[in-house]
Design a protein around this motif. Structure first.
Motif, PDB file in Angstrom:
ATOM      1  N   VAL A 258       0.839  -1.206   0.000  1.00 45.39           N
ATOM      2  CA  VAL A 258       0.000   0.000   0.000  1.00 45.39           C
ATOM      3  C   VAL A 258       0.873   1.255   0.000  1.00 45.39           C
ATOM      4  O   VAL A 258       0.674   2.177  -0.795  1.00 45.39           O
ATOM      5  CB  VAL A 258      -0.925  -0.013   1.247  1.00 45.39           C
ATOM      6  CG1 VAL A 258      -1.668   1.303   1.382  1.00 45.39           C
ATOM      7  CG2 VAL A 258      -1.912  -1.156   1.141  1.00 45.39           C
ATOM      8  N   PHE A 259       1.880   1.253   0.885  1.00 46.17           N
ATOM      9  CA  PHE A 259       2.701   2.465   1.027  1.00 46.17           C
ATOM     10  C   PHE A 259       3.588   2.696  -0.189  1.00 46.17           C
ATOM     11  O   PHE A 259       3.865   3.828  -0.553  1.00 46.17           O
ATOM     12  CB  PHE A 259       3.542   2.403   2.300  1.00 46.17           C
ATOM     13  CG  PHE A 259       2.713   2.437   3.559  1.00 46.17           C
ATOM     14  CD1 PHE A 259       1.448   2.998   3.557  1.00 46.17           C
ATOM     15  CD2 PHE A 259       3.190   1.908   4.743  1.00 46.17           C
ATOM     16  CE1 PHE A 259       0.669   3.031   4.699  1.00 46.17           C
ATOM     17  CE2 PHE A 259       2.426   1.934   5.893  1.00 46.17           C
ATOM     18  CZ  PHE A 259       1.150   2.488   5.875  1.00 46.17           C
TER      19      PHE A 259
ATOM     20  N   GLN B 292      -2.726   8.168   6.498  1.00 43.15           N
ATOM     21  CA  GLN B 292      -2.892   8.284   7.965  1.00 43.15           C
ATOM     22  C   GLN B 292      -3.896   7.241   8.451  1.00 43.15           C
ATOM     23  O   GLN B 292      -3.678   6.582   9.455  1.00 43.15           O
ATOM     24  CB  GLN B 292      -3.432   9.676   8.343  1.00 43.15           C
ATOM     25  CG  GLN B 292      -2.439  10.796   8.141  1.00 43.15           C
ATOM     26  CD  GLN B 292      -1.514  10.952   9.347  1.00 43.15           C
ATOM     27  OE1 GLN B 292      -1.253   9.985  10.054  1.00 43.15           O
ATOM     28  NE2 GLN B 292      -0.997  12.150   9.540  1.00 43.15           N
ATOM     29  N   LYS B 293      -4.982   7.109   7.694  1.00 48.20           N
ATOM     30  CA  LYS B 293      -6.038   6.165   8.061  1.00 48.20           C
ATOM     31  C   LYS B 293      -5.477   4.745   8.035  1.00 48.20           C
ATOM     32  O   LYS B 293      -5.725   3.942   8.919  1.00 48.20           O
ATOM     33  CB  LYS B 293      -7.205   6.288   7.069  1.00 48.20           C
ATOM     34  CG  LYS B 293      -8.565   6.396   7.753  1.00 48.20           C
ATOM     35  CD  LYS B 293      -9.678   6.435   6.737  1.00 48.20           C
ATOM     36  CE  LYS B 293      -9.913   7.832   6.183  1.00 48.20           C
ATOM     37  NZ  LYS B 293     -10.837   7.831   5.025  1.00 48.20           N
ATOM     38  N   GLU B 294      -4.686   4.482   7.005  1.00 47.51           N
ATOM     39  CA  GLU B 294      -4.092   3.161   6.825  1.00 47.51           C
ATOM     40  C   GLU B 294      -3.133   2.848   7.984  1.00 47.51           C
ATOM     41  O   GLU B 294      -3.098   1.739   8.496  1.00 47.51           O
ATOM     42  CB  GLU B 294      -3.342   3.182   5.479  1.00 47.51           C
ATOM     43  CG  GLU B 294      -3.213   1.901   4.721  1.00 47.51           C
ATOM     44  CD  GLU B 294      -4.487   1.148   4.454  1.00 47.51           C
ATOM     45  OE1 GLU B 294      -4.639   0.126   5.144  1.00 47.51           O
ATOM     46  OE2 GLU B 294      -5.290   1.513   3.587  1.00 47.51           O
TER      47      GLU B 294
ATOM     48  N   ALA C 249       3.266  -0.071  10.945  1.00 44.31           N
ATOM     49  CA  ALA C 249       2.953   0.650   9.708  1.00 44.31           C
ATOM     50  C   ALA C 249       3.853   1.876   9.555  1.00 44.31           C
ATOM     51  O   ALA C 249       4.403   2.121   8.474  1.00 44.31           O
ATOM     52  CB  ALA C 249       1.496   1.065   9.712  1.00 44.31           C
ATOM     53  N   LYS C 250       3.997   2.623  10.639  1.00 44.37           N
ATOM     54  CA  LYS C 250       4.828   3.833  10.579  1.00 44.37           C
ATOM     55  C   LYS C 250       6.267   3.479  10.237  1.00 44.37           C
ATOM     56  O   LYS C 250       6.908   4.126   9.418  1.00 44.37           O
ATOM     57  CB  LYS C 250       4.783   4.568  11.918  1.00 44.37           C
ATOM     58  CG  LYS C 250       3.475   5.285  12.167  1.00 44.37           C
ATOM     59  CD  LYS C 250       3.508   5.985  13.506  1.00 44.37           C
ATOM     60  CE  LYS C 250       2.185   6.690  13.758  1.00 44.37           C
ATOM     61  NZ  LYS C 250       2.119   7.272  15.085  1.00 44.37           N
ATOM     62  N   GLN C 251       6.750   2.399  10.877  1.00 42.83           N
ATOM     63  CA  GLN C 251       8.138   2.007  10.648  1.00 42.83           C
ATOM     64  C   GLN C 251       8.354   1.579   9.194  1.00 42.83           C
ATOM     65  O   GLN C 251       9.352   1.921   8.575  1.00 42.83           O
ATOM     66  CB  GLN C 251       8.519   0.865  11.617  1.00 42.83           C
ATOM     67  CG  GLN C 251       9.998   0.590  11.685  1.00 42.83           C
ATOM     68  CD  GLN C 251      10.826   1.826  12.030  1.00 42.83           C
ATOM     69  OE1 GLN C 251      10.627   2.445  13.066  1.00 42.83           O
ATOM     70  NE2 GLN C 251      11.733   2.195  11.151  1.00 42.83           N
TER      71      GLN C 251
END
Lengths: 120, 368
Positions: free
Chosen positions: B49-50, B81-83, B90-92
């Motif tokens: 996704v990212f 952000q929602k994802e 996810a952030k990492q």
């Protein structure tokens, strides 16, 4: 137009594919290593090849030799490399690379260079 | 019966304990496998996704004329952000992808990545990791802030540069070299430790990206109390061809420490600076028995002595006890041209062909 991108960095492949497709330069196929690239080149015809120098099994330089010597094709080949040593660049051009781009590179610049080679 | 029971009971308990422990271990292994595979699936999902979102940012290049309208950018950011939904993983993953892409790309694409890093408030996430108790997490956070050029992180990184843990302080110092353009090499003024190869390579790598006019004047550290810093500064002055440093480098040939003299010779050689011949000869007198210094000097003399007096200038070095020094001298003389080469051959004949081996060595491309 069909473009082959050979690089062991999947993220980079996906970015290049996205950029070239977005710019309408053609359909992009990819190979994650030199062996896969050679297999694809043996089976299919491409209008342009973008290849990293350092890849598992076969290097970008070997791919140039394969296309130019074994297949005798004049397909434009752009070499992408993090290594910008004069010796490597000269070697690549000597055996038939059409262009050489050093990483880090600008995606827009790559796109323009691809366009220029495809028009030729 | 009682005797039988008392004998059987502990065996039964031990057996039950064993079975219980085995089941617990199996359950633990199974659970950890499930967690691991779910984490892997999740990572794969986020990565896909990212990667698409990031490509979209990069390709549209917010600053170019074909850029996204602001509303589209805001929409994309809110989607990401929602994802992420506050997930650490996810952030990492997003930061890792940004770091990889910023390593491969240049120009406006990198500015877009850095912009997205801030807009998604991932810089805050990296800054929060600086407070972790695990030093590896802190080191990772420093790397993220540096790679993604987060200047807001400078004060926090500066604080870590004073850490007693060597790995952390080194990592922080190298981050400051990249982040803090105003004072990036200022730490060298008071640096008392060893400049490791890793640190030297990092600094050199960074300096290669700096415009020549913005490079620091390396003579500033020529008199540093730390020999390590002195040697490094001398090497950098040579590497970046700071011609204004030549007089200072020539003065350093009179230094008593052979490491400083060797570095100065190396820098003068790289810069092809014609140093006073007498001064170089004086170095030979003082450090005749130091092989490393003499090899450097022989190489340097080979490049800096003019071919017309080449043989006579270097003749003295031919009697040096070290083979490497004699080899470098013969090589330099042979490179001066046919006249100096003939002088060398005559000298060889006059000395009972003592130098034939070295001359063969010099002439053999596979050996030299």
């Amino acid at each position: 137009m069909r473009i082959l991108v050979c690089d062991d960095d999947q993220m980079l492949i996906s970015m290049i594919r996205f950029k070239l497709t977005r710019d309408g330069l053609g359909e992009v196929a990819s190979a994650a290593d030199g062996r896969e690239a050679m297999a694809l080149l043996a089976e299919e015809t491409f209008d342009l090849i973008i290849s990293d120098i350092h890849m598992p099994f076969h290097s970008g330089l070997e791919i140039i030799s394969f296309v130019r010597t074994r297949q005798g094709k004049a397909t434009p080949i752009i070499i992408l490399s993090a290594e910008g040593l004069e010796e490597t660049v000269l070697r690549a051009f000597d055996i038939g690379a059409s262009d050489f781009i050093t990483k880090p590179f600008s995606p827009s610049e790559l796109s323009i260079r691809v366009k220029r080679l495809l028009i030729k | 019966m009682t005797i039988y029971m008392s004998y059987e009971f502990p065996v039964l308990i031990t057996g039950l304990c064993f079975i219980g422990t085995t089941i617990a271990i199996i359950l633990f292994i199974l659970l950890s496998r499930i967690v691991k595979s779910r984490r892997k699936e999740e990572s794969e999902y986020f990565r896909n996704v990212f990667s698409k979102s990031l490509n979209n940012f990069i390709v549209h290049e917010v600053y170019s004329k074909d850029s996204h309208p602001l509303s589209a950018l805001t929409f994309r950011l809110s989607e990401i952000q929602k994802e992420m939904n506050g997930s650490f993983l996810a952030k990492q993953i997003m930061i890792d992808q940004m770091m990889i892409q910023s390593e491969n790309l240049s120009g406006s694409a990198v500015i877009v990545i850095e912009q997205a890093y801030r807009l998604l408030e991932l810089d805050r996430f990296s800054l929060s990791k600086l407070k972790s108790t695990r030093w590896k997490v802190r080191a990772q956070a420093i790397r993220e802030l540096t790679k993604l050029n987060c200047l807001e992180g400078i004060p926090a990184v500066q604080a870590i540069s004073r850490s007693s843990k060597k790995e952390m302080s080194d990592e922080a110092l190298m981050a400051l070299v990249r982040l803090d353009e105003q004072k990036n090499l200022q730490f060298l003024d008071k640096y008392t430790g060893t400049l490791t190869r890793w640190m030297q390579l990092n600094i050199h790598h960074h300096l290669c990206d700096v415009a020549p006019g913005s490079l620091p004047d390396f003579t500033r550290w020529f008199n540093s109390p730390n020999v390590n810093v002195q040697v490094f500064a001398i090497a950098m002055a040579g590497e970046f061809k700071q011609n204004a440093a030549i007089p200072a480098l020539t003065n350093l040939l009179l230094h008593s420490d052979h490491r400083i003299v060797e570095a100065a010779i190396g820098a003068l050689e790289v810069m092809e600076a014609h140093s006073p011949f007498n001064l170089l000869m004086a170095v030979a007198d003082r450090f005749w028995l130091s092989d490393t210094t003499m090899v450097k000097l022989a190489k340097c003399m080979g490049r800096l002595v003019t071919p017309t007096n080449g043989f006579h200038a270097l003749e003295r070095f031919l009697s040096h006890p070290s083979y490497e020094v004699r080899f470098q001298v013969v090589r330099a003389i042979c490179q001066f041209g046919p006249v100096e080469r003939i002088k060398m051959e005559n000298f060889n004949s006059a000395n009972g062909m003592k130098y034939s081996g070295i001359m063969d060595h010099v002439n053999e491309p596979l050996l030299s």
